[in-house]
Design an enzyme around this catalytic site. Structure first.
Site, PDB file in Angstrom:
ATOM      1  N   GLU A  64       0.847  -1.191   0.000  1.00 36.73           N
ATOM      2  CA  GLU A  64       0.000   0.000   0.000  1.00 36.73           C
ATOM      3  C   GLU A  64       0.885   1.245   0.000  1.00 36.73           C
ATOM      4  O   GLU A  64       1.938   1.277   0.647  1.00 36.73           O
ATOM      5  CB  GLU A  64      -0.919   0.007   1.223  1.00 36.73           C
ATOM      6  CG  GLU A  64      -1.942   1.136   1.228  1.00 36.73           C
ATOM      7  CD  GLU A  64      -2.996   0.931   2.315  1.00 36.73           C
ATOM      8  OE1 GLU A  64      -3.529  -0.203   2.427  1.00 36.73           O
ATOM      9  OE2 GLU A  64      -3.267   1.884   3.064  1.00 36.73           O
ATOM     10  N   ASP A  86       0.268   5.392   0.551  1.00 40.08           N
ATOM     11  CA  ASP A  86      -0.796   6.269   1.048  1.00 40.08           C
ATOM     12  C   ASP A  86      -0.468   7.752   1.000  1.00 40.08           C
ATOM     13  O   ASP A  86       0.630   8.169   1.390  1.00 40.08           O
ATOM     14  CB  ASP A  86      -1.079   5.971   2.530  1.00 40.08           C
ATOM     15  CG  ASP A  86      -1.675   4.612   2.775  1.00 40.08           C
ATOM     16  OD1 ASP A  86      -2.226   4.037   1.833  1.00 40.08           O
ATOM     17  OD2 ASP A  86      -1.590   4.138   3.924  1.00 40.08           O
ATOM     18  N   GLU A  91      -2.660  10.518   3.070  1.00 33.52           N
ATOM     19  CA  GLU A  91      -3.783  10.718   3.978  1.00 33.52           C
ATOM     20  C   GLU A  91      -3.733  12.152   4.505  1.00 33.52           C
ATOM     21  O   GLU A  91      -2.721  12.578   5.064  1.00 33.52           O
ATOM     22  CB  GLU A  91      -3.737   9.727   5.143  1.00 33.52           C
ATOM     23  CG  GLU A  91      -3.975   8.285   4.713  1.00 33.52           C
ATOM     24  CD  GLU A  91      -3.864   7.307   5.863  1.00 33.52           C
ATOM     25  OE1 GLU A  91      -4.720   6.420   5.977  1.00 33.52           O
ATOM     26  OE2 GLU A  91      -2.882   7.420   6.639  1.00 33.52           O
TER      27      GLU A  91
END
Length: 287
Positions: A104, A106, A108
């Site tokens: 993953e 990310d 955010e």
């Protein structure tokens, strides 16, 4: 003849830069995965608004998975106190949301009641992540759209904010450091993260709905077709330009921009805030 030559020069310049902005509708490459009633399509699908209130947030996902590419999207954050709210744009191999070990990458955006605005990046490499790095954005991400990008090839992963590199994660599998190599889909979402996202500040629901806006739905990437053929996504050619020699590492100007951004704006790094693999942190901190 002069006009023809000028057109050729412009086309070559665009290709040399690696990408070209193309307006495509959301439905071409994405679909809504949850919170359908909390999604608005604007300008014939060239913009998608994800809304969050006490009943639900919303999320979307790419129609196919990818094995490499340069993934970009434009995001504008909620224009009000959105403490406790998380807005995300990321790649993940955990398509069904089961958690556990997976790949993953990310972005955010952690809710705030005003500047500074916090961006958290994270890398999962067939594990549970734990590689958070946090930055204070040097602009107001609620007032306009800004571009967030992830370059992912077999050599490195680079996180960009408005074309400025802010983080590099190198492929060092030769010394035992995990590196994302699984099929990943693109996802975006807005959700309730008040348990951790904003230093314990709770969501002020009187300000709902919170709206995160997304634009730029063209995908510049290699579609992952099957595990035995995943090396096809590592081939360098004019179509898969992000695998070329130019993208094996940052050039000197990009490296300086990276170091400047990290010196000025990074305020939390997993390598210094807790014990982690020394060789992994040492290599990526000097990239």
């Amino acid at each position: 003849m002069v006009l023809d030559r000028l057109i050729v020069i412009i086309v070559v310049a665009v290709i040399a830069c690696g990408s070209i902005a193309v307006n495509v509708s959301f439905d071409k490459n994405y679909h809504i995965t949850w919170g359908n009633s909390h999604v608005k399509s604007i300008n014939q699908g060239n913009q998608i608004d994800l809304l969050m209130d006490q009943s639900s947030g919303a999320g979307f996902e790419s129609n196919v998975g990818y094995g490499s590419g340069f993934f970009q999207i434009k995001v504008k954050l909620p224009q009000k106190d959105f403490s406790g709210v998380v807005v995300a744009f990321y790649l993940t191999s955990d398509i069904n949301g089961k958690g556990g070990n997976h790949d993953e990458l990310d972005f955010e955006f952690l809710g705030s009641d005003g500047p500074p605005f916090t961006l958290q990046t994270n890398v999962f490499a067939d594990d549970a992540g734990g590689r958070e790095q946090r930055f204070h954005l040097w602009f107001d991400p609620t007032s306009d759209f800004h571009t967030y990008g992830i370059l992912w090839n077999q050599h490195q992963i680079v996180f960009y904010v408005d074309n400025t590199p802010i983080r590099v994660f190198k492929n060092n599998t030769n010394i035992g450091v995990n590196y994302p190599s699984q099929q990943m889909v693109i996802q975006g979402s807005i959700w309730n993260g008040e348990d951790w996202a904003s230093g314990g500040r709770k969501i002020d629901w009187t300000k709902a709905p919170f709206v995160a806006s997304y634009q730029g739905f063209e995908v510049t990437a290699c579609q992952f077709k099957s595990a035995p053929n995943k090396d096809e996504c590592y081939i360098s050619n004019p179509t898969q330009w992000w695998n070329g020699d130019k993208y094996i590492q940052l050039d000197p100007a990009q490296h300086k921009a990276l170091q400047d951004a990290r010196t000025k704006y990074m305020f939390q790094d997993y390598c210094t805030s807790k014990a982690k693999i020394d060789k992994e942190c040492g290599i990526n901190s000097t990239t």
